[in-house]
Design an enzyme around this catalytic site. Structure first.
Site, PDB file in Angstrom:
ATOM      1  N   ASP A   8       1.153  -1.430   0.006  1.00 32.16           N
ATOM      2  CA  ASP A   8      -0.008   0.248   0.031  1.00 32.16           C
ATOM      3  C   ASP A   8       1.018   1.485   0.146  1.00 32.16           C
ATOM      4  O   ASP A   8       1.981   1.099  -0.050  1.00 32.16           O
ATOM      5  CB  ASP A   8      -0.809   0.007   0.993  1.00 32.16           C
ATOM      6  CG  ASP A   8      -0.236   0.153   2.547  1.00 32.16           C
ATOM      7  OD1 ASP A   8       0.896   0.417   2.627  1.00 32.16           O
ATOM      8  OD2 ASP A   8      -1.218   0.730   3.530  1.00 32.16           O
ATOM      9  N   CYS A  65       3.173  -3.492   4.382  1.00 32.54           N
ATOM     10  CA  CYS A  65       1.935  -2.579   4.169  1.00 32.54           C
ATOM     11  C   CYS A  65       3.312  -1.019   5.559  1.00 32.54           C
ATOM     12  O   CYS A  65       4.107  -1.542   5.924  1.00 32.54           O
ATOM     13  CB  CYS A  65       0.496  -2.182   4.848  1.00 32.54           C
ATOM     14  SG  CYS A  65       0.693  -3.230   6.069  1.00 32.54           S
ATOM     15  N   THR A  67       2.162  -1.618   9.177  1.00 28.87           N
ATOM     16  CA  THR A  67       3.369  -2.843  10.232  1.00 28.87           C
ATOM     17  C   THR A  67       3.178  -3.953   9.975  1.00 28.87           C
ATOM     18  O   THR A  67       4.062  -5.225   9.997  1.00 28.87           O
ATOM     19  CB  THR A  67       2.002  -2.793  11.046  1.00 28.87           C
ATOM     20  OG1 THR A  67       0.466  -2.880  10.775  1.00 28.87           O
ATOM     21  CG2 THR A  67       1.832  -1.184  11.795  1.00 28.87           C
ATOM     22  N   GLY A  70      -2.509  -4.940   8.638  1.00 32.69           N
ATOM     23  CA  GLY A  70      -3.456  -5.545   7.880  1.00 32.69           C
ATOM     24  C   GLY A  70      -3.136  -6.450   6.576  1.00 32.69           C
ATOM     25  O   GLY A  70      -4.733  -6.879   6.042  1.00 32.69           O
ATOM     26  N   HIS A  98       7.596 -24.216   9.621  1.00 30.35           N
ATOM     27  CA  HIS A  98       6.292 -25.021  10.630  1.00 30.35           C
ATOM     28  C   HIS A  98       5.077 -24.046  10.288  1.00 30.35           C
ATOM     29  O   HIS A  98       4.034 -25.443  10.104  1.00 30.35           O
ATOM     30  CB  HIS A  98       6.860 -24.106  12.283  1.00 30.35           C
ATOM     31  CG  HIS A  98       7.850 -25.128  13.213  1.00 30.35           C
ATOM     32  ND1 HIS A  98       7.762 -24.979  14.658  1.00 30.35           N
ATOM     33  CD2 HIS A  98       8.293 -25.593  12.350  1.00 30.35           C
ATOM     34  CE1 HIS A  98       9.575 -24.597  15.230  1.00 30.35           C
ATOM     35  NE2 HIS A  98       9.915 -25.522  13.964  1.00 30.35           N
ATOM     36  N   HIS A 133       4.375 -30.734  11.967  1.00 31.76           N
ATOM     37  CA  HIS A 133       3.558 -29.714  11.651  1.00 31.76           C
ATOM     38  C   HIS A 133       3.053 -30.333  10.745  1.00 31.76           C
ATOM     39  O   HIS A 133       2.452 -28.665   9.818  1.00 31.76           O
ATOM     40  CB  HIS A 133       4.989 -28.751  11.132  1.00 31.76           C
ATOM     41  CG  HIS A 133       6.077 -28.263  11.919  1.00 31.76           C
ATOM     42  ND1 HIS A 133       5.146 -27.722  13.386  1.00 31.76           N
ATOM     43  CD2 HIS A 133       7.154 -28.809  12.099  1.00 31.76           C
ATOM     44  CE1 HIS A 133       7.329 -27.968  14.149  1.00 31.76           C
ATOM     45  NE2 HIS A 133       7.945 -28.182  12.979  1.00 31.76           N
TER      46      HIS A 133
HETATM   47  C1  RB5 Z   1      -1.948   2.627   6.484  1.00 33.88           C
HETATM   48  O1  RB5 Z   1      -1.845   3.891   7.399  1.00 33.88           O
HETATM   49  C2  RB5 Z   1      -1.812   1.506   7.824  1.00 33.88           C
HETATM   50  O2  RB5 Z   1      -3.227   1.579   8.213  1.00 33.88           O
HETATM   51  C3  RB5 Z   1      -1.577   0.636   6.512  1.00 33.88           C
HETATM   52  O3  RB5 Z   1      -0.419   0.323   6.365  1.00 33.88           O
HETATM   53  C4  RB5 Z   1      -1.103  -0.907   7.431  1.00 33.88           C
HETATM   54  O4  RB5 Z   1      -0.494  -0.317   8.588  1.00 33.88           O
HETATM   55  C5  RB5 Z   1      -1.541  -1.544   8.258  1.00 33.88           C
HETATM   56  O5  RB5 Z   1      -2.264  -2.948   8.751  1.00 33.88           O
END
Ligand code: RB5
Length: 148
Positions: A8, A65, A67, A70, A98, A133
């Site tokens: 993203d 993305c 984190t 998402g 695993h 596994h």
């Molecule tokens: C975008 O702001 C952020 O929410 C997305 O990149 C991601 O981290 C979602 O899990």
């Protein structure tokens, strides 16, 4: 290997370097977008990459993305996908050995690009161990079949 790559807007910052890195390792990379830092919705890219992997058009997916969370939640909604969000290189081999993960999700906001390269390398060079596994992963796969 054939790698489906998606990101993203938050993942866009690391995209060029990660794609180049994958190519330098000899992988064939297909880019599923997005191609700018304009705000988009991560599930759109997670679904495209997940569907390409689940269909057998690609061997593995890599999604980036902010984190990685998402992307992993969304990709895991695609039947046949086992997506792992990895933020530490030491953990990366276990996602393959695993869990037989077929999609790797990464954080561009909290993990630097060199660490993500190492995570990618360790993930892609590790084989599924099978053995004890296998039954566990089969239970996960069975849920996909039940819910068809
Ligand atoms: C975008 O702001 C952020 O929410 C997305 O990149 C991601 O981290 C979602 O899990």
């Amino acid at each position: 290997m054939r790698i489906a790559f998606g990101n993203d807007h938050a993942g866009f910052d690391q995209k060029a370097e990660l794609v180049e890195y994958l190519k330098s390792l000899g992988h064939e990379v297909t880019d599923y977008g997005t191609d700018s830092s304009d705000r988009v919705d991560y599930p759109d890219y997670a679904f495209k990459v997940g569907e390409a992997v689940a269909a057998g058009d690609q061997d593995f997916g890599i999604l980036v993305c902010g984190t990685g969370i998402g992307m992993s939640i969304a990709a895991n909604k695609v039947r046949g996908i086992r997506a792992a969000n990895v933020t530490m290189p030491d953990v990366a081999p276990f996602a393959r050995a695993h869990n037989n993960a077929n999609v790797l999700t990464l954080s561009a906001r909290y993990v630097d690009v060199d660490t993500n390269k190492l995570i990618i390398k360790k993930f892609l060079e590790t084989e599924f161990e099978g053995g004890r596994h296998e039954g566990r992963v089969n239970k996960i796969n069975a849920l996909d079949e039940e819910r068809r």
